[in-house]
Design an enzyme around this catalytic site. Structure first.
Site, PDB file in Angstrom:
ATOM      1  N   ASN A   1     -26.552 -12.110  18.008  1.00  0.00           N
ATOM      2  CA  ASN A   1     -25.639 -12.031  16.871  1.00  0.00           C
ATOM      3  C   ASN A   1     -25.651 -13.355  16.113  1.00  0.00           C
ATOM      4  O   ASN A   1     -25.351 -14.405  16.681  1.00  0.00           O
ATOM      5  CB  ASN A   1     -24.224 -11.717  17.372  1.00  0.00           C
ATOM      6  CG  ASN A   1     -23.251 -11.418  16.272  1.00  0.00           C
ATOM      7  OD1 ASN A   1     -23.374 -11.916  15.168  1.00  0.00           O
ATOM      8  ND2 ASN A   1     -22.264 -10.604  16.578  1.00  0.00           N
TER       9      ASN A   1
ATOM     10  N   GLU B   1     -16.563 -11.745  23.116  1.00  0.00           N
ATOM     11  CA  GLU B   1     -17.847 -11.369  23.683  1.00  0.00           C
ATOM     12  C   GLU B   1     -18.717 -10.834  22.565  1.00  0.00           C
ATOM     13  O   GLU B   1     -18.225 -10.133  21.673  1.00  0.00           O
ATOM     14  CB  GLU B   1     -17.652 -10.294  24.759  1.00  0.00           C
ATOM     15  CG  GLU B   1     -18.926  -9.972  25.500  1.00  0.00           C
ATOM     16  CD  GLU B   1     -18.650  -9.039  26.655  1.00  0.00           C
ATOM     17  OE1 GLU B   1     -18.455  -9.541  27.773  1.00  0.00           O
ATOM     18  OE2 GLU B   1     -18.626  -7.825  26.411  1.00  0.00           O
TER      19      GLU B   1
ATOM     20  N   TYR C   1     -19.074 -19.205  15.722  1.00  0.00           N
ATOM     21  CA  TYR C   1     -18.205 -19.385  16.885  1.00  0.00           C
ATOM     22  C   TYR C   1     -18.366 -20.778  17.487  1.00  0.00           C
ATOM     23  O   TYR C   1     -17.377 -21.448  17.802  1.00  0.00           O
ATOM     24  CB  TYR C   1     -18.477 -18.313  17.933  1.00  0.00           C
ATOM     25  CG  TYR C   1     -18.220 -16.913  17.435  1.00  0.00           C
ATOM     26  CD1 TYR C   1     -17.087 -16.597  16.696  1.00  0.00           C
ATOM     27  CD2 TYR C   1     -19.122 -15.891  17.687  1.00  0.00           C
ATOM     28  CE1 TYR C   1     -16.855 -15.318  16.226  1.00  0.00           C
ATOM     29  CE2 TYR C   1     -18.900 -14.600  17.228  1.00  0.00           C
ATOM     30  CZ  TYR C   1     -17.764 -14.323  16.500  1.00  0.00           C
ATOM     31  OH  TYR C   1     -17.548 -13.053  16.047  1.00  0.00           O
TER      32      TYR C   1
ATOM     33  N   VAL D   1     -16.388  -9.581   8.030  1.00  0.00           N
ATOM     34  CA  VAL D   1     -16.283 -10.082   6.664  1.00  0.00           C
ATOM     35  C   VAL D   1     -17.247  -9.256   5.820  1.00  0.00           C
ATOM     36  O   VAL D   1     -18.394  -9.043   6.225  1.00  0.00           O
ATOM     37  CB  VAL D   1     -16.659 -11.583   6.581  1.00  0.00           C
ATOM     38  CG1 VAL D   1     -16.607 -12.079   5.148  1.00  0.00           C
ATOM     39  CG2 VAL D   1     -15.755 -12.426   7.479  1.00  0.00           C
TER      40      VAL D   1
END
Length: 151
Positions: A113, A108, A119, A76
């Site tokens: 991150n 993965e 997620y 994004v």
């Protein structure tokens, strides 16, 4: 498809920090898109598929296999983050995967991150770890975490 490839690359150039080495180059994207098992989605800043000639604000690339799919890349543009485009794109990918008879969606990512929050909020759960899988531009090694979501 050339227009879409250009839009994917435009998002890729600004969405991925070079420190982590996660961005793919044009040849890698182009090579994956010729495979019948690779699919992509684009979203504009309004959350809709961008019209011809309009820029994309987000993209995702997935690879399908019998019964499952893998999220290869999602990006994004920075100025559109935290507006729900990532979550919307993940939901679209889940709908697409279900339509292709997939039962699970995998991804993965490197352990540090910040997208991990997204997620998890979208129903992905960690299922595995690869020790020191990623190597940063300064030589540091970081574990990879595999996530899955039942569809």
């Amino acid at each position: 498809m050339i227009d879409d490839l250009d839009r994917i690359m435009a998002v890729m150039e600004v969405a991925f920090d070079p420190q982590w080495g996660e961005a793919w180059n044009r040849r890698q994207i182009e090579g994956s898109l010729v495979l019948p098992t690779t699919h992509y989605r684009l979203l504009g800043s309004d959350g809709q598929s961008p019209a011809d000639g309009e820029p994309a604000a987000a993209f995702a690339l997935v690879r399908a296999a019998p019964g499952e799919e893998e999220l290869l890349l999602i990006g994004v543009v920075p100025e559109e983050r935290r507006r729900g485009l990532g979550a919307q794109l993940l939901e679209i990918l889940c709908e697409d995967a279900r339509a292709r008879a997939a039962d699970r969606l995998f991804l993965e990512m490197r352990e540090n991150n910040p997208a991990q929050r997204l997620y998890r909020a979208c129903g992905f759960h960690p299922i595995g770890r690869r020790k020191e899988y990623y190597k940063t531009s300064d030589g540091m090694r970081i574990d990879a975490i595999t996530f899955a979501k039942s569809l």
